[in-house]
Scaffold this active site. Structure first.
Site, PDB file in Angstrom:
ATOM      1  N   GLY A 177       0.820  -1.209   0.000  1.00 41.58           N
ATOM      2  CA  GLY A 177       0.000   0.000   0.000  1.00 41.58           C
ATOM      3  C   GLY A 177       0.853   1.258   0.000  1.00 41.58           C
ATOM      4  O   GLY A 177       0.616   2.197  -0.779  1.00 41.58           O
ATOM      5  N   ASP A 178       1.852   1.296   0.872  1.00 42.00           N
ATOM      6  CA  ASP A 178       2.771   2.437   0.911  1.00 42.00           C
ATOM      7  C   ASP A 178       3.514   2.595  -0.413  1.00 42.00           C
ATOM      8  O   ASP A 178       3.690   3.710  -0.918  1.00 42.00           O
ATOM      9  CB  ASP A 178       3.787   2.247   2.039  1.00 42.00           C
ATOM     10  CG  ASP A 178       3.159   2.358   3.411  1.00 42.00           C
ATOM     11  OD1 ASP A 178       2.636   3.430   3.743  1.00 42.00           O
ATOM     12  OD2 ASP A 178       3.184   1.364   4.151  1.00 42.00           O
TER      13      ASP A 178
END
Length: 405
Positions: A177-178
């Protein structure tokens, strides 16, 4: 064997672009890493006490050094400033007055509390591009929530479809996600730099984790909205796409085989000494194979279990069947494709010596990016950078004594 690179001080297509990186951990800093890999001068501002927490992250900390930081911090210059203090904020504003890009991934509202809203900074530097990375974006009812990558993965739809169907929603084994938010932030930064060439003005790039995850979820939403189809967890397969799975080998390894097209399946049938499968009505078409996916995987797995992984790869390549081992680091460091393309390089670390890490991607033919140095020591470049805005060694000593730098 990996390729050892020599540090270059001025190279890459973004050479001459000045980036100030604030924030910490992964989403913002990975954006900074990518810009730095392509030649930008990335000045990372860190808290004077401990710096970016990523300096202490990772499963292994040889000699107290984070291997993760050696990658995410590479090609950056580290400057320490206590941004919670007004005087340090003034110094940051001086740095930003001539910068091209600011990357920040604090909770929305933090920069505003510090007197560094985009509106305020744009008055100092109208060309400044402010890249803002957060969990939920800069507005909306969730914007003030703590936005970790895992939450963005869940909200963006990824977690629900990852894992074995008999188990609860799972996760990808990296901070995807990051990373996705950083990739979208980088694309936005480059687009804004391109547009600035015409308008002469900067702007805000607003990259949220949940939207970055949503952005790669293919046709997940319209499948539900139009037809009521909800994608579910399917483990190592895609339903009704067969054969396309991981299969065991005699030496305890796994080989992925993707032979779901009719012609490719025919070649696979010959390779596993069962050419009659390609003409069998139960397996002859894509639809038929999809209906008997588990059964077909069993037939193929029975054959692959008699083969060593390396021999199986050679056999399948000979018959034109797409296949490949499930790679681990030990495979990457010796694989001829990795070696030929220098996908992994060795970078000299001042404490650890040579450290292997991924190269710069994508590759550019004429102005390739490079890894010029690994993640620096905390505050290693403070004097060097701040001298450029008129701060003397005596001034810096005073700042440090007061806990400001």
């Amino acid at each position: 064997m990996t390729t050892t690179i020599e540090a270059k001080s001025d190279s890459g297509p973004l050479s001459g672009l000045r980036v100030i990186e604030m924030g910490q951990l992964l989403a913002g800093p990975f954006c900074g890493q990518m810009l730095g890999d392509m030649g930008a001068d990335v000045v990372k501002i860190e808290d004077p006490t401990k710096g970016d927490p990523l300096r202490q992250w990772g499963r292994q900390l040889p000699e107290g050094q984070s291997l993760w930081w050696s990658i995410v911090g590479r090609n950056k210059r580290s400057v320490t400033l206590n941004l919670r203090e007004p005087e340090a904020q003034d110094i940051a504003r001086k740095l930003l007055s001539t910068a091209d890009v600011l990357i920040e991934n604090f909770r929305p509202g933090t920069m505003e509390r510090w007197g560094m809203s985009y509106e305020a900074l744009a008055k100092l530097n109208p060309k400044l591009i402010m890249v803002r990375v957060s969990g939920f974006g800069q507005d909306g009812p969730y914007s003030q929530r703590a936005g970790y990558g895992a939450i963005g993965e869940a909200m963006g739809g990824l977690r629900y479809v990852v894992g074995d169907p008999s188990m609860p929603p799972s996760r990808v084994g990296i901070s995807i996600g990051d990373t996705l938010a950083a990739l979208f932030a980088t694309i936005g930064a480059l687009a804004a730099v391109r547009e600035r060439g015409s308008s002469g003005r900067g702007q805000i790039v607003d990259s949220s984790i949940y939207e970055s995850v949503l952005g790669v979820m293919e046709s997940l939403v319209p499948e539900w909205q139009v037809s009521g189809y909800q994608r579910e967890r399917t483990g190592a397969i895609l339903p009704n796409v067969a054969p396309s799975n991981v299969y065991p080998t005699k030496d305890g390894k796994w080989v992925l085989i993707a032979a779901n097209q009719d012609t490719v399946f025919g070649r696979l049938a010959v390779a596993i000494n069962q050419p009659e499968l390609a003409a069998d009505p139960r397996y002859a078409t894509h639809g038929a194979r999809g209906e008997r996916q588990e059964e077909l995987d069993g037939i193929i797995g029975e054959f692959t279990s008699t083969q060593l992984a390396q021999d199986l790869e050679v056999l399948l390549e000979k018959h034109g069947v797409p296949a490949g081992k499930i790679f681990r680091p030990v495979d990457m460091l010796t694989d001829p494709q990795y070696l030929a393309r220098e996908s992994i390089i060795s970078v000299d670390h001042p404490v650890l010596g040579p450290v292997s890490m991924q190269n710069v991607f994508p590759k550019l033919s004429r102005t390739a990016g490079t890894v010029r140095w690994p993640g620096p020591a905390l505050g290693q470049h403070t004097a060097e950078v701040l001298s450029g805005i008129g701060i003397t060694d005596s001034d810096l000593s005073t700042l440090r004594a007061r806990g400001l730098a």
